[in-house]
Write a protein that holds these residues in place. Structure first.
Motif, short mmCIF file in Angstrom:
data_model
loop_
_atom_site.label_atom_id
_atom_site.label_comp_id
_atom_site.label_asym_id
_atom_site.label_seq_id
_atom_site.Cartn_x
_atom_site.Cartn_y
_atom_site.Cartn_z
N UNK A 211 0.77 -1.17 -0.01
CA UNK A 211 -0.09 0.20 0.10
C UNK A 211 0.85 1.22 -0.06
N UNK A 212 1.71 1.30 0.65
CA UNK A 212 2.96 2.47 0.68
C UNK A 212 3.34 2.84 -0.48
N UNK A 213 3.76 1.75 -1.34
CA UNK A 213 4.31 1.96 -2.63
C UNK A 213 3.33 1.92 -3.72
N UNK A 214 2.14 1.97 -3.50
CA UNK A 214 0.91 2.08 -4.39
C UNK A 214 0.76 0.82 -5.19
N UNK A 215 1.01 -0.09 -4.74
CA UNK A 215 0.88 -1.37 -5.64
C UNK A 215 -0.53 -2.33 -5.02
N UNK A 216 -0.78 -1.59 -4.03
CA UNK A 216 -2.22 -2.42 -3.31
C UNK A 216 -2.88 -1.13 -2.91
N UNK A 217 -4.24 -1.13 -3.41
CA UNK A 217 -5.21 -0.13 -3.28
C UNK A 217 -5.35 0.16 -1.61
#
Length: 268
Positions: A211-217
């Motif tokens: 999430x922190x790297x925007x790979x997971x919503x």
């Protein structure tokens, strides 16, 4: 002579439009990796590396600090009594920290380009961001000038700038020696047995880093289970960073190398 705040901004603006290479590789990361003698930082999240490099190159390393981890940089200013609330007047050269998730932790950092009265938007320049609101604000592809909302700001540091920029040698090169960062990020140990479709060990830490790297919503609920959404996110991350196992086009398994890189990009 220009003030050192002006010198910092002059250096920062030289890099406007700069784009990262493959796997987040940047000049700023290479510089920081050399500084701390850790090659992984050449491919880490680089917003703070960009600010630190500009500080070093403009002769401001001692007053701005040199970090790759935003929360540590926040503490640098707090420990010096130079931390200010987001609601206060902002001056050019202030170091602005952002909290996109509203969790009280700095996610991103940029430099103020102009003065801003309380409540007004803030003109900044920053690295590892996007040119507009459509892209990721803390894991983008380049250096851009932006207009930011106060509601996204955690707070800001105001360096103790000197009256004038430091002098340079006859060649015009900067002779300032970089200071040593007070903290280097170390990824947590890889949890043995972490694998798709398993709930032990828990996949929550992996999901938070994704999430922190925007790979997971951001709206995806955390779960112990390493389920389909987590697998899809890991597969995308592996593909981008060349981490797929040989002959595998869709690799949803995070390994120790990918784990270390992911956490460094997320929190380093």
């Amino acid at each position: 002579m220009a003030s050192t705040a002006a010198a910092l901004l002059t250096e920062a603006k030289k890099w406007k439009g700069y784009k990262e290479g493959a796997s987040n590789h940047t000049k700023f990361g290479e510089w920081y990796a050399t500084l701390v003698k850790d090659k992984s930082f050449a491919y880490a999240a680089w917003c703070d590396e960009y600010v630190s490099y500009c500080a070093y190159a403009s002769g401001n390393a001692d007053v701005v600090g040199q970090y790759a981890y935003c929360p540590s940089h926040v503490n640098f200013f707090k420990n010096r009594g130079q931390w200010h609330k987001a609601s206060e007047t902002i001056k050019p050269g202030d170091i602005i920290f952002f909290d996109w998730n509203d969790d009280g932790v700095a996610d991103h950092v940029e430099i103020a380009r102009a003065a801003s009265a309380p409540g007004a938007t803030v003109a900044t320049i920053g690295g590892n961001t996007s040119s507009g609101t459509a892209g990721s604000q803390s894991n983008g592809d380049g250096v851009y000038e932006r207009i930011r909302y106060r509601s996204d700001i955690l707070g800001f540091g105001r360096p103790a700038y000197k009256a004038a920029a430091p002098s340079t040698g006859s060649s015009g090169s900067n002779t300032t020696t970089p200071s040593t960062p007070t903290q280097k990020y170390t990824p947590p140990a890889f949890p043995k047995g972490l694998a798709p479709n398993k709930a032990t060990p828990s996949a929550k830490s992996l999901q938070k880093a994704l999430k922190a790297t925007d790979w997971l919503g951001k709206s995806v609920e955390l779960s112990d289970n390493y389920g389909p959404q987590t697998q899809k996110a890991v597969a995308g991350f592996n593909a981008k960073h060349g981490l797929n196992n040989a002959g595998v086009s869709y690799d949803a398994t995070i390994g120790p190398k990918g784990w270390a890189l992911l956490f460094t990009l997320a929190y380093g």
